[in-house]
Design an enzyme around this catalytic site. Structure first.
Site, short mmCIF file in Angstrom:
data_model
loop_
_atom_site.label_atom_id
_atom_site.label_comp_id
_atom_site.label_asym_id
_atom_site.label_seq_id
_atom_site.Cartn_x
_atom_site.Cartn_y
_atom_site.Cartn_z
CE LYS A 152 -7.58 30.48 -13.22
NZ LYS A 152 -6.63 31.58 -13.47
CG ASP B 148 -11.77 32.15 -13.78
OD1 ASP B 148 -11.57 32.37 -14.99
OD2 ASP B 148 -11.03 32.60 -12.88
#
Length: 286
Positions: free
Chosen positions: A10, A136
């Site tokens: 990401k 996350d």
């Protein structure tokens, strides 16, 4: 039974820390998106009640220190799973790079084990479990583009970001995420326009994304590590539409609309940095 799962990296299009919470975490607002640089996991069902992890990379633990192992152990304990698993992890995402490689691996393991062990958990239930292991992980379970708030575990999915080219460059240094947050002075920095970024993503506006890009953690990492600042400056010099550090660093990414210019940025950076990648936003395979 054997299952293969991809674990994409990401980047943070926007990262803001609003204030320090009573639990010592920062209250965050982040717009994140997954990219097509991915690790790969293979999960093989074992009748014996064990977790075996084989990591195809140097310097990465293959025991309880690894988030993939922790994810498997959490599911086994919480749902009294008596079967085992052999997991092979092939790494492509740089380690300790601000790209959530470890979190994405754990998210992929949760998804794959949910299927392998037939647990029938929803994505929301998996995200709640993942949040116990790392902030996350819930985003990595949802993937795509999303607004993440709280510690990063509250996810609001957004439309996919407009197609473009992404150049990543990771200098050969390591950055301590807790150290960066510890040195952050939230009252003394300019904060990114999260609402503007969310609107730009909703509008599918590449220009709007470039206008609203920002990462409050740059104020700490770029001051401590001039080489990160230099990479960002070089990206813009070589023709990137915009450039930003991802997470707490040290990886910097450039967004570029045109392939020819992205290739120029990529080629230019290879003279300054060993680890350089040219990728696109993640497209979920149908």
């Amino acid at each position: 039974m054997k299952i293969n799962v991809k674990a994409p990296a990401k980047i943070n299009l926007s990262l803001d820390a609003l204030y320090k919470r009573k639990d010592n975490y920062h209250e965050l607002e982040m717009v994140m998106t997954t990219i097509d640089l991915a690790d790969r996991l293979q999960l093989v069902l074992l009748e014996k009640d064990v977790i075996k992890l084989d990591v195809k990379a140097h310097f990465i633990p293959d025991d309880r220190r690894n988030l993939v192992y922790q994810a498997a152990a959490l599911l086994k304990e919480r749902f009294s799973v008596k079967q085992g698993v052999a997991i092979t992890l092939d790494k492509s995402i740089p380690v300790a790079a601000g790209l959530a490689g470890g979190s994405s691996d754990a998210a992929a393991a949760l998804k794959g084990l949910n299927q392998l062990w037939d647990l029938k958990l929803t994505l929301e239930e998996l995200a709640d479990l993942g949040a116990e292991l790392g902030s996350d992980i819930p985003f990595c379970l949802y993937g795509g583009t999303a607004l993440a708030t709280g510690r990063g575990e509250i996810i609001e999915p957004l439309p996919m970001m407009p197609n473009c080219w992404i150049v990543l460059a990771k200098p050969s240094i390591s950055v301590s995420t807790p150290g960066v947050y510890r040195d952050l002075r939230v009252g003394e920095v300019d904060h990114p326009n999260t609402a503007g970024m969310v609107q730009a993503v909703r509008d599918g506006s590449f220009e709007g994304i470039c206008d609203n890009i920002g990462n409050v953690l740059e104020t700490v990492t770029l001051a401590k590590h001039p080489e990160v600042k230099r990479i960002k400056e070089k990206m813009l010099e070589f023709g990137a539409d915009t450039a930003l550090m991802s997470g707490s660093g040290p990886t910097v990414f450039a967004l570029v609309k045109q392939y020819s210019r992205a290739k120029r940025v990529y080629n230019g950076l290879r003279g300054f940095c060993e680890e350089v990648y040219l990728v696109r936003p993640w497209q979920e395979e149908k």
